[in-house]
Design a protein around this motif. Structure first.
Motif, PDB file in Angstrom:
ATOM      1  N   ARG A 199      37.393  23.504  34.415  1.00 23.62           N
ATOM      2  CA  ARG A 199      38.141  24.230  35.439  1.00 23.62           C
ATOM      3  C   ARG A 199      39.650  24.117  35.209  1.00 23.62           C
ATOM      4  NH1 ARG A 199      35.065  25.451  40.238  1.00 23.62           N
ATOM      5  NH2 ARG A 199      32.889  25.224  39.674  1.00 23.62           N
ATOM      6  N   LEU A 200      40.079  22.938  34.801  1.00 29.08           N
ATOM      7  CA  LEU A 200      41.511  22.747  34.551  1.00 29.08           C
ATOM      8  C   LEU A 200      41.952  23.533  33.324  1.00 29.08           C
ATOM      9  CD1 LEU A 200      41.989  18.971  35.413  1.00 29.08           C
ATOM     10  CD2 LEU A 200      42.844  20.958  36.655  1.00 29.08           C
ATOM     11  N   GLU A 201      41.069  23.609  32.340  1.00 30.12           N
ATOM     12  CA  GLU A 201      41.354  24.399  31.147  1.00 30.12           C
ATOM     13  C   GLU A 201      41.552  25.860  31.542  1.00 30.12           C
ATOM     14  OE1 GLU A 201      42.804  24.284  28.137  1.00 30.12           O
ATOM     15  OE2 GLU A 201      42.254  22.267  28.792  1.00 30.12           O
ATOM     16  N   VAL A 217      48.237  20.760  39.069  1.00 28.40           N
ATOM     17  CA  VAL A 217      47.357  20.658  37.907  1.00 28.40           C
ATOM     18  C   VAL A 217      47.859  19.661  36.870  1.00 28.40           C
ATOM     19  CG1 VAL A 217      46.788  21.950  35.812  1.00 28.40           C
ATOM     20  CG2 VAL A 217      46.180  22.844  38.066  1.00 28.40           C
ATOM     21  N   ASN A 218      49.158  19.536  36.794  1.00 25.44           N
ATOM     22  CA  ASN A 218      49.693  18.671  35.746  1.00 25.44           C
ATOM     23  C   ASN A 218      49.361  17.199  35.979  1.00 25.44           C
ATOM     24  OD1 ASN A 218      50.689  20.516  33.970  1.00 25.44           O
ATOM     25  ND2 ASN A 218      52.705  20.615  34.917  1.00 25.44           N
ATOM     26  N   PRO A 219      49.186  16.483  34.900  1.00 23.51           N
ATOM     27  CA  PRO A 219      48.716  15.103  34.977  1.00 23.51           C
ATOM     28  C   PRO A 219      49.740  14.167  35.597  1.00 23.51           C
ATOM     29  CG  PRO A 219      49.287  15.685  32.720  1.00 23.51           C
ATOM     30  CD  PRO A 219      49.400  16.928  33.517  1.00 23.51           C
ATOM     31  N   LYS A 220      49.204  13.113  36.190  1.00 22.13           N
ATOM     32  CA  LYS A 220      50.054  12.006  36.650  1.00 22.13           C
ATOM     33  C   LYS A 220      51.024  12.376  37.747  1.00 22.13           C
ATOM     34  CE  LYS A 220      47.768   9.892  33.843  1.00 22.13           C
ATOM     35  NZ  LYS A 220      46.555   9.463  34.553  1.00 22.13           N
ATOM     36  N   LEU A 279      41.023  26.919  45.126  1.00 24.85           N
ATOM     37  CA  LEU A 279      40.806  25.746  45.978  1.00 24.85           C
ATOM     38  C   LEU A 279      39.866  24.721  45.348  1.00 24.85           C
ATOM     39  CD1 LEU A 279      41.134  24.127  48.521  1.00 24.85           C
ATOM     40  CD2 LEU A 279      39.478  25.600  49.654  1.00 24.85           C
ATOM     41  N   GLN A 280      38.762  25.190  44.807  1.00 27.48           N
ATOM     42  CA  GLN A 280      37.809  24.267  44.181  1.00 27.48           C
ATOM     43  C   GLN A 280      38.474  23.470  43.072  1.00 27.48           C
ATOM     44  OE1 GLN A 280      34.029  25.763  42.931  1.00 27.48           O
ATOM     45  NE2 GLN A 280      33.479  26.545  44.956  1.00 27.48           N
ATOM     46  N   THR A 281      39.262  24.152  42.270  1.00 26.03           N
ATOM     47  CA  THR A 281      39.949  23.480  41.162  1.00 26.03           C
ATOM     48  C   THR A 281      40.928  22.429  41.680  1.00 26.03           C
ATOM     49  OG1 THR A 281      39.766  25.477  39.816  1.00 26.03           O
ATOM     50  CG2 THR A 281      41.355  23.834  39.098  1.00 26.03           C
ATOM     51  N   ILE A 282      41.606  22.766  42.754  1.00 23.22           N
ATOM     52  CA  ILE A 282      42.558  21.820  43.355  1.00 23.22           C
ATOM     53  C   ILE A 282      41.834  20.562  43.833  1.00 23.22           C
ATOM     54  CG2 ILE A 282      44.091  21.457  45.341  1.00 23.22           C
ATOM     55  CD1 ILE A 282      44.868  24.440  45.106  1.00 23.22           C
ATOM     56  N   ILE A 283      40.713  20.767  44.504  1.00 22.99           N
ATOM     57  CA  ILE A 283      39.932  19.631  44.997  1.00 22.99           C
ATOM     58  C   ILE A 283      39.459  18.756  43.838  1.00 22.99           C
ATOM     59  CG2 ILE A 283      37.769  18.984  46.122  1.00 22.99           C
ATOM     60  CD1 ILE A 283      38.059  21.523  47.854  1.00 22.99           C
ATOM     61  N   LEU A 284      38.912  19.400  42.828  1.00 23.42           N
ATOM     62  CA  LEU A 284      38.402  18.647  41.680  1.00 23.42           C
ATOM     63  C   LEU A 284      39.515  17.849  41.015  1.00 23.42           C
ATOM     64  CD1 LEU A 284      36.002  21.337  40.136  1.00 23.42           C
ATOM     65  CD2 LEU A 284      35.357  19.273  41.394  1.00 23.42           C
ATOM     66  N   ARG A 285      40.654  18.492  40.902  1.00 17.15           N
ATOM     67  CA  ARG A 285      41.798  17.832  40.277  1.00 17.15           C
ATOM     68  C   ARG A 285      42.243  16.589  41.061  1.00 17.15           C
ATOM     69  NH1 ARG A 285      44.633  15.262  37.437  1.00 17.15           N
ATOM     70  NH2 ARG A 285      46.876  15.510  37.255  1.00 17.15           N
TER      71      ARG A 285
END
Lengths: 112, 112
Positions: free
Chosen positions: A90-92, B105-108, A11-17
């Motif tokens: 986080r995305l990495e 996660v993927n860009p754009k 969830l945190q990663t999703i929010i940050l993204r």
DNA sequence: TTTTATACCTAAGATTATTATGCATAAGAT
DNA sequence: ATCTTATGCATAATAATCTTAGGTATAAAA
């Protein structure tokens, strides 16, 4: 989040993204955006969302800005400088995780 | 499991997937196989593994068979009939999850 | 006027993992 | 010969994260 436990931890990663793409968003907006992007597959529950936002803020990754819209209030969140950097990490990690899970799940890995 | 919380919730699916390919395996073997397949990315800890195996067994998805090898004992786990069916479901869910996370996660993605 | 959508929040409980142990045999290294 | 590492099982305390179930309130739609 929805009902699937697989999303636990992401969830945190999703929010940050989302904030990386959208500059600033408020909680309810995030739930709707995720629902839309995933075509209803993932419905973030408020009981998961708000604590997560508060944690990210407490950790210095997000800044808050309260706005009054009509008679209701919104809390807009945006990435801090540190948050922007951390999002890259986080995305990495997320991509690495997805790659690894593909390996484990895809058929016929047992040949090696 | 290793150290990354992203894997939280996926251990059961990983175990079921391995047993789908390998017919029967014991705990320690599972940890080593996963470590090998993921090139060290994922190290399942015993504190996560054994409770997970016991849960899968209690839920009727796995059968156990104790074997003596030399003076040590091994507990071989294999899928029950129900376990074989459930594995299909879990893998379906996992693939759906992975697809969804890729989108997020993927860009754009924000163009739409 | 009642329901649905918007908008925030928290608390109890469940699940699942980490970390730290414990026990025991076998193999490899000094 | 002895110490460490590998093999093999297990559980308990703690932590993190989520679900479920509430609570408050305004605005729009039925």
């Amino acid at each position: 989040m929805g009902n699937q436990k697989l999303y636990k931890g992401s969830l945190q990663t999703i929010i940050l993204r989302l904030l990386e793409e959208n500059d600033k968003m408020y909680g309810y907006e995030i739930t709707q955006k995720v629902k839309e992007l995933t075509k209803g597959e993932l419905e973030i529950t408020e009981g998961a969302l708000y604590p997560a936002l508060h944690k990210l803020e407490a950790d210095g990754l997000l800044d808050v800005e309260v706005a009054k819209v009509g008679n209701r209030l919104r809390k807009y969140y945006k990435l801090t400088e540190q948050g922007t950097k951390e999002t890259v990490n986080r995305l990495e990690e997320m991509k690495e995780f997805l790659k690894t899970m593909e390996i484990l799940v895809n058929p016929k890995f047992s040949l090696e």
